[in-house]
Scaffold this motif. Structure first.
Motif, PDB file in Angstrom:
ATOM      1  N   HIS A   1       0.876  -1.178   0.000  1.00  0.00           N
ATOM      2  CA  HIS A   1       0.000   0.000   0.000  1.00  0.00           C
ATOM      3  C   HIS A   1       0.909   1.222   0.000  1.00  0.00           C
ATOM      4  O   HIS A   1       1.575   1.482   1.006  1.00  0.00           O
TER       5      HIS A   1
ATOM      6  N   TYR B   1     -20.338  -1.235   4.454  1.00  0.00           N
ATOM      7  CA  TYR B   1     -20.409  -1.737   5.838  1.00  0.00           C
ATOM      8  C   TYR B   1     -21.440  -0.994   6.676  1.00  0.00           C
ATOM      9  O   TYR B   1     -21.726  -1.393   7.802  1.00  0.00           O
TER      10      TYR B   1
ATOM     11  N   ASP C   1      -7.350  -0.968  -0.971  1.00  0.00           N
ATOM     12  CA  ASP C   1      -7.204   0.488  -1.112  1.00  0.00           C
ATOM     13  C   ASP C   1      -8.523   1.168  -1.460  1.00  0.00           C
ATOM     14  O   ASP C   1      -8.724   2.345  -1.172  1.00  0.00           O
TER      15      ASP C   1
ATOM     16  N   TRP D   1     -25.106   8.809  -6.260  1.00  0.00           N
ATOM     17  CA  TRP D   1     -24.699   8.720  -7.666  1.00  0.00           C
ATOM     18  C   TRP D   1     -25.488   7.685  -8.469  1.00  0.00           C
ATOM     19  O   TRP D   1     -25.215   7.471  -9.643  1.00  0.00           O
TER      20      TRP D   1
ATOM     21  N   TYR E   1     -11.510   0.223  -0.405  1.00  0.00           N
ATOM     22  CA  TYR E   1     -12.508  -0.359   0.505  1.00  0.00           C
ATOM     23  C   TYR E   1     -13.814   0.435   0.573  1.00  0.00           C
ATOM     24  O   TYR E   1     -14.901  -0.145   0.584  1.00  0.00           O
ATOM     25  N   THR E   2     -13.738   1.760   0.580  1.00  0.00           N
ATOM     26  CA  THR E   2     -14.974   2.547   0.729  1.00  0.00           C
ATOM     27  C   THR E   2     -15.792   2.601  -0.568  1.00  0.00           C
ATOM     28  O   THR E   2     -16.923   3.068  -0.560  1.00  0.00           O
TER      29      THR E   2
ATOM     30  N   PHE F   1      -7.976   3.274   5.591  1.00  0.00           N
ATOM     31  CA  PHE F   1      -8.798   2.705   4.514  1.00  0.00           C
ATOM     32  C   PHE F   1     -10.233   3.228   4.529  1.00  0.00           C
ATOM     33  O   PHE F   1     -11.006   2.920   3.635  1.00  0.00           O
ATOM     34  N   GLY F   2     -10.589   3.965   5.564  1.00  0.00           N
ATOM     35  CA  GLY F   2     -11.915   4.573   5.586  1.00  0.00           C
ATOM     36  C   GLY F   2     -13.012   3.701   6.165  1.00  0.00           C
ATOM     37  O   GLY F   2     -14.189   3.904   5.885  1.00  0.00           O
ATOM     38  N   TYR F   3     -12.634   2.737   6.986  1.00  0.00           N
ATOM     39  CA  TYR F   3     -13.627   1.909   7.692  1.00  0.00           C
ATOM     40  C   TYR F   3     -13.910   2.580   9.022  1.00  0.00           C
ATOM     41  O   TYR F   3     -12.991   2.986   9.725  1.00  0.00           O
TER      42      TYR F   3
ATOM     43  N   LEU G   1     -25.739   7.383  -0.443  1.00  0.00           N
ATOM     44  CA  LEU G   1     -25.227   7.284  -1.818  1.00  0.00           C
ATOM     45  C   LEU G   1     -26.167   8.025  -2.768  1.00  0.00           C
ATOM     46  O   LEU G   1     -27.371   7.770  -2.772  1.00  0.00           O
TER      47      LEU G   1
ATOM     48  N   LYS H   1     -17.091   5.831  -7.246  1.00  0.00           N
ATOM     49  CA  LYS H   1     -17.621   6.713  -6.201  1.00  0.00           C
ATOM     50  C   LYS H   1     -17.883   5.913  -4.927  1.00  0.00           C
ATOM     51  O   LYS H   1     -17.969   4.693  -4.954  1.00  0.00           O
TER      52      LYS H   1
ATOM     53  N   VAL I   1     -19.293   3.946  -1.675  1.00  0.00           N
ATOM     54  CA  VAL I   1     -20.424   3.085  -1.342  1.00  0.00           C
ATOM     55  C   VAL I   1     -20.551   2.923   0.183  1.00  0.00           C
ATOM     56  O   VAL I   1     -21.623   3.061   0.741  1.00  0.00           O
ATOM     57  N   HIS I   2     -19.447   2.659   0.846  1.00  0.00           N
ATOM     58  CA  HIS I   2     -19.469   2.375   2.294  1.00  0.00           C
ATOM     59  C   HIS I   2     -20.437   1.238   2.592  1.00  0.00           C
ATOM     60  O   HIS I   2     -21.402   1.389   3.331  1.00  0.00           O
TER      61      HIS I   2
END
Ligand SMILES: Cc1cc2nc3c(=O)[nH]c(=O)nc-3n(C[C@H](O)[C@H](O)[C@H](O)COP(=O)(O)OP(=O)(O)OC[C@H]3O[C@@H](n4cnc5c(N)ncnc54)[C@H](O)[C@@H]3O)c2cc1C
Ligand code: SF4
Lengths: 188, 522
Positions: free
Chosen positions: A66, B319, B374, A174, B376-377, A152-154, A172, B314, B316-317
């Protein structure tokens, strides 16, 4: 629990052979800088030598490359394996011999070899018990900690924040919104 | 707290407190019967559950040793974890996602409908959908299944929005937020879903049905349930006439206790149930209890499974919110022109970062793998679940070389994919990828099966005592006071997630047991 290798005191167990300390600095721009108690971090080793620790850290980077993931996260791999080596002499030996095998496969020092040579060395040892040990440890060491979550944005545990019902579970935009027949509104 | 004497031989002993056992316990105590519910695992609570994938896994999952064999990929990826099931009060209904679908009419007649599929041992169920319907209705009401009983569906999350948009592009007709045992409105003393996103880790709000905080406390309130957690049943005992007399279990301290019983019902999930029958072999029953047919442990089914994850440009998230947030049901039909018998469902799935890393592509490394991490979101995911073929060689057996903490042989789980399973998986992967590409996926991943969450068929139901272990009431053909009360009974696997059918069978069985007891038949 944040698993940040902190700027802890560098005490070492007297009966242990560890001789190394891995150190680094988080970039000020990193999202993780705000999570860590300090931008500089140090990881004292208890069973592994400094050279072995550095080899394993670079091995982790070849396995799971990464570009933007700070070294502090890869250091958790070394930390976890070092802790296992303290508990289990067999693991210590495996890591020692394995790290030497990576050096041998790269015709010198693995850590200073070119990236192409490092990749070739890793491919050369693929399937060995050492390879499997380090690779499988990566899965939990690299991706199950708060620094990785932030990177990673979790968003981690949601219960303390009341879930995502009012925090974007359906934010969401889009794609077209499904009709109410397929996706009814939440309880008011 | 109700306690019955170890020597009380009027009680019904139930082994396992999950979907089957927990439901049966409630139904029987409501009918006035005394029940001792023995559960190997500890008792947790919504307060004790943790929003942490690995920590929750060690809190709730069944981690006692098991072994694997066969050509299925799980044996390679998870050699000692053939199944993802729980060992705790409430069983796997603590981890389950709540998808609750009735079987289709033809799925009860798999042999008649699909014909003689080579290399498979298809049978028709001794039950029809018509016979099951009144009990399905009671299960839906008990579990609070959305889109039944006037309960609205859940609101769709981001992961569902992607699935829905893709489904429209492919022309699928039946896509919605599913029929699911999660409260969309407060019901039965439990609140509505907070979209926590940790359905697989024990629902901390209690919106999701689990026997832990529905059936079991209701049974306790009758004063006729004696729940004993940390009570691992080691063997079932019988007398000289071949009638069951009780069970031996190890208590929390490891001491062996002998609980007498009038009836024993086993609901340990489809790996432990046959293992317990086989480990209970005696001189009268040298091949294990209820095994005169030789069918105990055979026809192990786990569903055809796989997942597709797709990267978008774009966010999604995935989780955020319910794990199984929606479903496409169009592929569940019987349509042999697709190249396989049976059908499959497409259901959203999401994993937190730690499990995503572990399950996305077990054993993988390098840039292709990290590319997914990378992004993940920006990932959406779906799980594919379909009917798998029963085969007498797919089998739970005792592994005499490996012992558990009580010194008993562990279960070995052998599974070879049938060509029909492989053909169905190929079709399902392709459709999942098409669906996501239709709405802009830049990359897709075909994720191999997780350890089996659905475990079925190892004491199959048949009217013919030579072909099956139990009759249409889950009563073993060989021993009148021995019942099987979990998914082990399934004759075939059908496309749908199994739990509501397990609950339905338990409700139906409770009536039969109560009658048999009152008529002194057992
Ligand atoms: C992550 C996940 C998601 C799922 N999602 C869904 C879904 O959306 N829809 C669906 O239909 N299904 C789902 N399932 C499957 C569902 O959980 C199971 O089908 C169901 O719980 C099985 O019920 P059971 O009674 O057979 O066994 P379980 O619920 O597993 O209960 C068996 C119990 O028996 C106990 N036990 C075993 N052996 C012994 C012994 N010797 N002595 C004492 N106790 C013993 C175990 O500890 C366990 O608590 C999911 C499963 C998982 C893991
Ligand atoms: S999303 Fe809903 S069902 Fe799932 S854990 Fe959260 S509150 Fe429970």
């Amino acid at each position: 629990m944040p698993r940040t290798p902190s700027e802890s005191t560098m005490t070492r167990g007297t009966m242990l052979q560890g001789t190394g300390v891995l150190m680094g600095t988080l970039a000020a721009s990193s999202v993780l800088a705000s999570l860590a108690p300090s931008r500089t971090w140090a990881l004292p080793l208890h069973a592994l030598s400094q050279a072995e620790g550095e080899t394993i850290l670079q091995f982790g980077r070849v396995l799971y490359p990464h570009k933007a993931l700070p070294t502090a996260v890869y250091a958790l791999l070394v930390k976890d394996l070092d802790a296992e080596a303290v508990r289990d002499a067999g693991v210590a030996a495996l890591l020692r011999e394995g790290s030497a095998s990576l050096d041998a496969a790269s015709g010198g020092k693995f850590v200073s070899a070119s990236s192409a040579k490092r990749l070739a060395a890793v491919k050369h040892i693929e399937g060995t018990p050492y390879f499997s040990k380090v690779r499988s440890t990566c899965i939990t060491s690299l991706y199950n900690n708060e620094m990785a979550f932030a990177h990673f944005g979790y968003q981690g545990p949601s219960w303390p924040k009341g879930g995502y019902l009012h925090r974007g579970f359906d934010d969401l935009t889009w794609l077209p919104k499904p009709p109410a027949s397929a996706s009814p509104p939440a309880a008011g | 707290m109700t306690r019955f004497d170890l020597d009380d031989d009027s009680v019904v002993v139930i082994v396992g407190s999950g979907a089957g056992g927990g439901t049966l316990a409630n139904e029987l105590t409501q009918k006035g019967l005394k029940v001792v519910l023995l559960e190997a695992g500890k008792q947790q609570s919504t307060a004790a559950f943790v929003n942490d994938e690995w920590a929750s896994f060690s809190q709730l999952a069944w981690l006692d040793k098991r072994t694997t064999s066969g050509s299925w990929q799980v044996a390679k990826d998870f050699p000692n974890l053939p199944a993802w099931v729980c060992k705790t009060v409430g069983g796997t209904t603590t981890h389950w996602a709540g998808a609750s679908l009735r079987f289709q009419e033809h799925e009860f007649r798999a042999r008649s409908t699909y014909g003689d599929v080579q290399g498979a041992n298809l049978l028709d169920w001794p039950l029809t959908l018509a016979e099951m319907e009144p009990f399905y209705a009671r299960a839906e009401s008990k579990m609070g299944v959305t889109r039944t009983n006037g309960i609205p569906g859940l609101p769709g999350n981001n992961n569902f929005k992607v699935m829905y948009a893709g489904a429209q592009k492919l022309g699928y007709k039946e896509c919605h937020t599913g029929r699911i045992a999660i409260n969309s409105r407060p019901r039965d003393g439990r609140p509505s879903c907070l979209q926590l996103g940790f359905c697989f880790q024990g629902c901390k709000s209690g919106a999701k049905w689990s026997t832990l905080y529905t059936e079991i406390p209701k049974a306790e309130a009758t004063g006729r349930l004696d729940l004993r957690p940390e009570s691992h049943v080691l063997s079932i005992e019988h007398n000289g006439a071949g009638k069951i007399t009780g069970v031996v279990y190890a208590d929390a301290g490891g001491a062996h206790q002998r609980q007498k019983a009038r009836v024993v019902a086993v609901a340990g999930n489809s790996i432990e149930t046959p293992r317990l029958l086989l480990n209970s072999a005696s001189s009268t029953f040298p091949d294990g209890l209820a095994n005169s047919s030789g069918m105990v442990g055979r026809h192990y089914m786990r569903h055809m499974t796989g997942s597709v994850y797709a990267i978008f440009e774009k966010p999604v998230h995935m989780y955020r919110g319910t794990t199984m947030a929606g479903i496409v049901m169009d592929e569940a039909r019987f349509e042999p022109s697709r190249g396989f018998a049976g059908g499959y469902e497409m259901e959203t799935i999401s994993l937190g970062l730690p499990f995503f890393a572990a399950f996305l592509k077990p054993g993988a490394w390098g840039a292709d793998f990290t590319h997914f991490m990378d992004n993940y979101t920006q990932i959406a995911g779906m799980w594919l679940v379909g009917e798998d073929m029963p085969r007498d060689t797919n089998r739970v057996t005792l592994n005499a070389d490996v012992k558990d903490q009580y010194g008993l042989p562990v279960a070995n789980v052998h599974y070879d994919d049938h060509p029909n399973d492989i053909a169905m998986r190929g079709h399902a992967f392709a459709q999942g990828e098409r669906l996501y590409r239709a709405v802009g996926a830049t990359k897709t991943m075909r994720t191999p099966p997780y350890p089996s969450t659905h475990n079925l068929g190892t004491c199959r139901m048949s009217d013919d005592p030579k072909l099956g272990v139990v009759n249409k009431h889950g009563q073993t053909h060989d021993i009148a006071n021995l019942f099987i009360s979990d998914g082990s009974q399934f004759t075939t696997s059908a496309a749908e997630n199994p739990t509501m059918t397990i609950v339905t069978l338990a409700i139906r069985q409770s009536q039969y047991i109560a009658e048999a007891i009152s008529k002194q038949e057992v």
